[in-house]
Design an enzyme around this catalytic site. Structure first.
Site, PDB file in Angstrom:
ATOM      1  CE  LYS A 194      -3.927  -2.268   2.151  1.00 33.34           C
ATOM      2  NZ  LYS A 194      -4.556  -2.745   3.379  1.00 33.34           N
ATOM      3  CD  GLN A 226      -3.669  -4.360   6.587  1.00 29.35           C
ATOM      4  OE1 GLN A 226      -3.458  -3.420   5.848  1.00 29.35           O
ATOM      5  NE2 GLN A 226      -4.356  -5.423   6.227  1.00 29.35           N
ATOM      6  CG  ASP A 248     -10.102  -0.192   4.809  1.00 31.58           C
ATOM      7  OD1 ASP A 248      -9.927  -0.476   3.614  1.00 31.58           O
ATOM      8  OD2 ASP A 248      -9.410  -0.654   5.743  1.00 31.58           O
TER       9      ASP A 248
END
Ligand code: NDP
Length: 296
Positions: A54, A98, A121
């Site tokens: 990422k 994460q 997200d």
């Protein structure tokens, strides 16, 4: 019939190029560089690989990447304090924590402490609610990537029968909401569904997000249907570890009209959509026009 292969790797490269072009325009015209902060708690090897990937792709499209790697024993209070600082930081437009988090941390509490406008997200309860009520939301990256590929392949999806196998909060449910938003007739199947094969055979669009290697067989697929395989499963075959999807690719590809492979289908789209969401979040925060085609 041999299915058209939907090349997610090539599509993701196109999305990244569009993001990069938009980032360059933002930097030139507004003097703003979109920034993505990724928070990793602990040393889960798979998570470390994702986070590194990422960060690399964020920099490649011209955005600022802020990585926060915290010890596995980090307290909830310290993690929440970091998120509060990132929420208040004007150089950070997107925040991603994460998952999975270590067991002593309450993932729901942590995710819901992110400013919803920076929740790239799309897991914050506000974004879940906005998506569910058909309003402008930050949309979870994997289903957004699937939607982009479907729109690209079909144009309008209106009136199509869509079956989503899997009802997780990160893939199945938001995928179903997005397809409903496209005016598909949507069925959500799960582990308690009866006659799953029969239900799948009715689908013009079949999305498999189950986590069971090659569960969906060719004779579950309606001839000419579009099959989107979200699954990523590691299996041992011929003495080697291989990645396979939730769809039995060989048999499904001989029946479907179009299909995403594993690897090289949905997977590459997920990070591309994270970058797209970050530039969208940046534009929204500044009241500027959003990039076309990179949102739901
Ligand atoms: P979850 O384990 O959270 O959810 C799996 C879903 O599948 C559940 O709703 C479960 O039903 C359903 N299910 C399990 N077994 C069956 C069965 N035999 N028949 C029908 N339904 C079943 O998984 P995720 O949604 O997080 O992920 C799904 C897959 O997608 C995984 O392979 C994962 O690795 C992959 N993935 C890929 C991403 C990408 O970037 N390409 C990103 C995220 C995930 P129930 O609710 O009843 O238990």
């Amino acid at each position: 019939m041999t299915a058209t292969v939907i090349d997610g790797k090539a599509f993701a490269a196109r999305v990244r190029a569009e993001v990069a072009a938009h980032v360059a325009r933002l930097r030139e015209e507004s003097g703003v560089q979109p920034g993505l902060a990724v928070v990793l708690v602990g040393e889960d090897p798979a998570s470390q690989v994702y986070v590194a990937s990422k960060g690399k792709q964020t920099v490649e499209v011209g955005m600022a990447s802020f990585e926060h790697r915290l010890d596995a024993s980090t307290s909830e209070a310290d993690l929440l304090a970091l998120i509060a600082r990132l929420n208040a930081d004007p150089s950070v437009h997107g925040i991603l924590v994460q998952l999975p988090l270590p067991a002593h941390l309450n993932a729901e509490l942590v995710i819901n402490s992110i400013d919803p406008a920076k929740d790239v997200d799309g897991f914050h309860i506000s974004n879940v609610g906005l998506l569910g009520t058909g309003q402008k939301a930050m949309v979870p990256c994997t289903p957004l990537g699937c939607l982009m590929m479907l729109r690209d392949h079909h144009g309008s999806l209106a009136g199509m029968n869509a079956v989503v196998v899997g009802r997780s909060n990160i893939v199945g449910k938001p995928m179903a909401q997005l397809l409903l938003g496209e005016s598909c007739t949507v069925t959500i199947a799960h582990s308690r569904t009866r006659d799953l094969a029969e239900i799948c055979r009715r689908a013009d669009i079949l999305v498999a997000a189950v986590g069971r290697p090659e569960m969906v067989k060719g004779d579950w697929v309606k001839p000419g249907a579009t099959v989107i395989d979200v699954g990523i499963n590691r299996v041992e075959r011929d003495g080697k570890t291989r990645l396979v999807g939730d769809v039995d690719y060989a048999s499904a590809a001989s029946v479907a009209g179009a299909i995403t492979p594993v690897p090289g289908g949905v997977g590459p789209m997920t990070i591309a959509c994270l970058l797209a969401n970050t530039v969208t979040a940046c534009c929204r925060s500044l009241g500027l026009a959003e990039p076309q085609g990179l949102t739901a």
